[in-house]
Design a protein around this motif. Sequence first.
Motif, PDB file in Angstrom:
ATOM      1  N   CYS A  25     -11.136  -1.434  24.750  1.00 48.11           N
ATOM      2  CA  CYS A  25     -11.169  -2.719  24.049  1.00 48.11           C
ATOM      3  C   CYS A  25     -12.489  -2.860  23.323  1.00 48.11           C
ATOM      4  CB  CYS A  25     -10.971  -3.895  25.009  1.00 48.11           C
ATOM      5  SG  CYS A  25     -12.174  -3.994  26.315  1.00 48.11           S
ATOM      6  N   PRO A  26     -12.476  -2.856  21.958  1.00 49.68           N
ATOM      7  CA  PRO A  26     -13.714  -2.871  21.188  1.00 49.68           C
ATOM      8  C   PRO A  26     -14.558  -4.091  21.460  1.00 49.68           C
ATOM      9  CG  PRO A  26     -11.849  -2.273  19.801  1.00 49.68           C
ATOM     10  CD  PRO A  26     -11.293  -2.744  21.123  1.00 49.68           C
ATOM     11  N   ASN A  64     -18.893   0.433  19.742  1.00 46.44           N
ATOM     12  CA  ASN A  64     -18.445   0.402  18.338  1.00 46.44           C
ATOM     13  C   ASN A  64     -18.514  -1.001  17.750  1.00 46.44           C
ATOM     14  OD1 ASN A  64     -16.289  -0.736  19.712  1.00 46.44           O
ATOM     15  ND2 ASN A  64     -14.728   0.222  18.436  1.00 46.44           N
ATOM     16  N   PRO A  93     -15.123   1.992  22.278  1.00 46.68           N
ATOM     17  CA  PRO A  93     -14.897   0.572  22.586  1.00 46.68           C
ATOM     18  C   PRO A  93     -15.648   0.180  23.848  1.00 46.68           C
ATOM     19  CG  PRO A  93     -12.828   1.683  22.086  1.00 46.68           C
ATOM     20  CD  PRO A  93     -13.869   2.757  22.237  1.00 46.68           C
ATOM     21  N   THR A 285     -13.997  -8.186  19.235  1.00 48.97           N
ATOM     22  CA  THR A 285     -13.631  -7.708  17.899  1.00 48.97           C
ATOM     23  C   THR A 285     -12.524  -8.540  17.282  1.00 48.97           C
ATOM     24  OG1 THR A 285     -14.261  -5.449  18.429  1.00 48.97           O
ATOM     25  CG2 THR A 285     -12.718  -5.731  16.626  1.00 48.97           C
TER      26      THR A 285
END
Length: 474
Positions: A25-26, A64, A93, A285
Amino acid sequence: MQVPKHRILLFMSLLLTLAMVLAACPSSGSQSTTESAPATGGGEAASTSEAQGETVTLTIATVNNPDMKVMESLSDRFESAHPNIKLEWVVLPENELRARVTTDTATGAASFDVVTVGTFEVPIWGANGWIHSIDDLMSQYPDQVQPNYDLDDLLPAVREGLSNEGTLYALPFYAESSFTMYNKAMFDEAGLEMPEQPTWEQIREFACAIHDPDNGRYGIVLRGLPGWGQVMAPLTTVVNTFGGRWFDMDWNPQLTSPEWIQAVTFYRDLMLDCGAPGVTGIGFTEALNLMSQGQAAIWVDATVAAGFLANSEVGPNMAYALAPVGPVPKGNAWLWSWALAIPSTAAHPAEALQFITWATSKDYIELVAAEKGWAAVPPGTRKSTYERQEYLEAAPFAELVLKSILSANPKDATRDPVPYTGIQYVAIPEFQGIGTDVSQYIAEALSGRTSVEEALQKAQEATLQAMQDAGYIQ
């Protein structure tokens, strides 16, 4: 802060399992590209490899998000100034980064020369010898430190958060608190005015007044994605300011308390009634994307997002306020830093030191300002950044960010006394596994698959078992 050996062994075992099961999960959106420009701020000191005529490769693990992607895009400046050092990037992520880096560092796998870690990990890892002391490395390799680095320029609260017993173990790339971001154009259209210090009840009123899902406009966006550093970060601040705590003074979990039930119920109802759909798929994100595209009116999250939003299509419409409070006026704004550390197993600590002092230096901030604009510089780390008039003019959120960082107190974040420090997390090794497990139960409640009470009962039982296994409770 020496952690008992039996807890370390249990922690490492849990990490190996965690690394295999955590979903990616970013942390933040991607929006940077590499551009050609003259080398700037590369530093002049020759590295050990350069002095010996050798070429070494540094493998860097990072998250990221936009700030780190800018660092990656500008790192050719560092390589140009240091032709004997090559950089390889592993950009992941957030949840995946946490699992991989933690497992790698705790087991001594030696995959990385530089790792991106936060204020949760650094004191624990430093105390147990998993990462190098920055103070020791700077004494051992003084010629590898970026010229005019100036440790005293780091904000004291941020430096303390990356230290253990007075020893610095990582250098802050950026630091953040949390606050309220809102689209002032939407507020003006609705005839609403945000106070500098809103309450959560006011946030709900504003969000529901603006909410218009039929036309693709949502009153609020908040994290719901499972993960101790995803949904549990903002949700724990809500629990704090509603009077709750993770543990009592005897380390007994408090997840079924009335305060937890009230806080989680409020959070769930706010998102279901007036928030963006698909809540359990929304992390940092996804929330950033919704906000930057003008699809959400309010976002309560990390202050670092303000710089990203300033450079988005909604930039001119953005305004900011302090993090909302509930019945208890504290514990509502967190303190965090993404920092660069050097694992004790790193093959090239001198070169790694040269890189991280470049990437966290005043010169690097000047480089980002020249390439991306002052609003895009890594925030929250240096006093000198907040003394630059160029930054204050380009970043109207700057003074509120600094105020939020300086007012956040990890040692006094709850109404009732607790045996731990931390605002959006509990600073014990086991919390990474506990927080992740609890977040999965919370996600069931947020999605409507179970009641809040049932989810918290399961979370209570799992947390109690974990604390018993770790030896906190007999």
